[in-house]
Write a protein that holds these residues in place. Sequence first.
Motif, mmCIF file in Angstrom:
data_model
loop_
_atom_site.group_PDB
_atom_site.id
_atom_site.type_symbol
_atom_site.label_atom_id
_atom_site.label_comp_id
_atom_site.label_asym_id
_atom_site.label_seq_id
_atom_site.Cartn_x
_atom_site.Cartn_y
_atom_site.Cartn_z
ATOM 1 N N ILE A 67 112.401 63.965 109.591
ATOM 2 C CA ILE A 67 113.750 64.475 109.351
ATOM 3 C C ILE A 67 113.896 65.859 109.993
ATOM 4 O O ILE A 67 112.905 66.521 110.300
ATOM 5 N N SER A 85 108.725 62.747 103.572
ATOM 6 C CA SER A 85 109.216 62.920 104.949
ATOM 7 C C SER A 85 108.552 64.143 105.552
ATOM 8 O O SER A 85 108.163 65.067 104.830
ATOM 9 N N LYS A 123 110.919 60.339 98.064
ATOM 10 C CA LYS A 123 110.454 59.719 99.303
ATOM 11 C C LYS A 123 109.841 60.782 100.220
ATOM 12 O O LYS A 123 110.458 61.824 100.461
ATOM 13 N N TRP A 153 116.896 67.826 105.740
ATOM 14 C CA TRP A 153 116.189 68.334 104.557
ATOM 15 C C TRP A 153 117.162 68.990 103.587
ATOM 16 O O TRP A 153 117.102 68.764 102.370
ATOM 17 N N PRO A 183 108.129 55.894 102.794
ATOM 18 C CA PRO A 183 109.208 56.782 103.238
ATOM 19 C C PRO A 183 110.404 56.007 103.794
ATOM 20 O O PRO A 183 110.227 54.974 104.442
ATOM 21 N N HIS A 201 112.689 57.708 105.758
ATOM 22 C CA HIS A 201 112.703 58.312 107.097
ATOM 23 C C HIS A 201 111.448 59.170 107.209
ATOM 24 O O HIS A 201 111.352 60.207 106.553
ATOM 25 N N ALA A 202 110.519 58.749 108.021
ATOM 26 C CA ALA A 202 109.257 59.479 108.143
ATOM 27 C C ALA A 202 109.462 60.875 108.707
ATOM 28 O O ALA A 202 108.740 61.806 108.367
ATOM 29 N N GLN A 226 109.724 60.012 115.136
ATOM 30 C CA GLN A 226 109.676 59.035 114.048
ATOM 31 C C GLN A 226 108.386 58.220 114.116
ATOM 32 O O GLN A 226 107.708 58.013 113.098
ATOM 33 N N CYS A 230 105.273 60.322 113.121
ATOM 34 C CA CYS A 230 105.230 60.609 111.674
ATOM 35 C C CYS A 230 104.929 59.343 110.880
ATOM 36 O O CYS A 230 104.214 59.394 109.875
ATOM 37 N N GLU A 231 105.461 58.206 111.314
ATOM 38 C CA GLU A 231 105.154 56.932 110.644
ATOM 39 C C GLU A 231 103.665 56.618 110.730
ATOM 40 O O GLU A 231 103.053 56.169 109.751
#
Length: 381
Positions: A52, A153, A151, A57, A47, A49-50, A22, A25-26
């Motif tokens: 997943i 991800s 969003k 998905w 996002p 959730h950055a 997380q 990805c953030e």
Amino acid sequence: IREVAKTFIQTQGTQPVGANDQAKCEEAFSIANTWLDQATVFPLVTPDHAAISPLDWLNTTIEGWHSTFEPLATGLTNAVTKLVEEATSAMQSDGDNQQAQMAAQLGPMAQILRGFIGSMLATQMGQTIGALASASKGAHDAALPIINSSKPSLLPQTLRKFGQDLEIPETEIAIFFALREAATARLFESNPWLVSYMKAAIAEYGKGIHIDLDAIQRQAEETMRNMQDAGQEFDPQNAESFTIALNNGLFTPEESPQQAAALEKLETALALIDGWVEEVINLAADNRLPSLASLSELLRRERVSNSPIQQLFKALFNLEVSPKRVREATFFWHELREKRDIQQRDKVWSGLLPTEKELSDPIAFIGSTEIPDDISKLFDN
């Protein structure tokens, strides 16, 4: 579809997303969005959730897949029902008792065929969506507006697999795909009409489906020959055998002129989306991401040779978005920015989209959409 896709994903292996994924990805999204702010007028989409997992998905996109492709299933089942109704009517009007008895049996047959087509599509789409979940690097990898709230991800599990044999830092790979995700999310969120536009093209294709028994028979015979030549046997009770037959074109209705027009509209829209994303990323990451050219080329090759979304469109619509069309679209957006500016380039999405012919001549398209300084000339006789 959900159950078939879920089984496929679990067979491929799925890992839960950890706090470290997380955070990475953030960070990738933070960098990507900073660069994108200078490359497009469409605003930031934050996002939820950055990072997943493939199962996340699937759960995020399944409703979008269903609503997008339901018109195709409806078109196929309606075509089958019409075929049976026509056959029933012909038998009843014949006056023969045996024919009349056969006609009475065709009613239940229509329901069986409708269920068969539903199962056929569910299996085919479930497997394809499962493959997409296992291969997608981000929520918008299919370049289709299938998420209610666009969003962005990333799927770190797939990113690791993609970069396994590459001598490219993980951070660059994450930023590259974060750029693609964030750019696509901005485009869809700022232009919600794209959802109905693409669904309308698919619905138009579905409404035009007409089943020609002679054509289906010819296709079935050709499919069987192709399978035999490849050393494969067709067994209707075997799911794997049936899938192979579907992928070889079994039961594919012939295309009408209306469907051809719908497919051209759909292919051009998909190329425009992909081309716009590529142009925006090139502008945003130029001289900032050392591996940009290498990653773009690798992704291009992967999508040409082994793209589940391409396989889905090929199987369901006999549609392939050619790399040439995407290159033309990328050039189109680039030329609009070079001749005008970023704002004028992105403003195109709020009006009529260019046709296939206009893609190859962006200057002519610009001229056709501009209002002349002296509009009095428009009214001269």
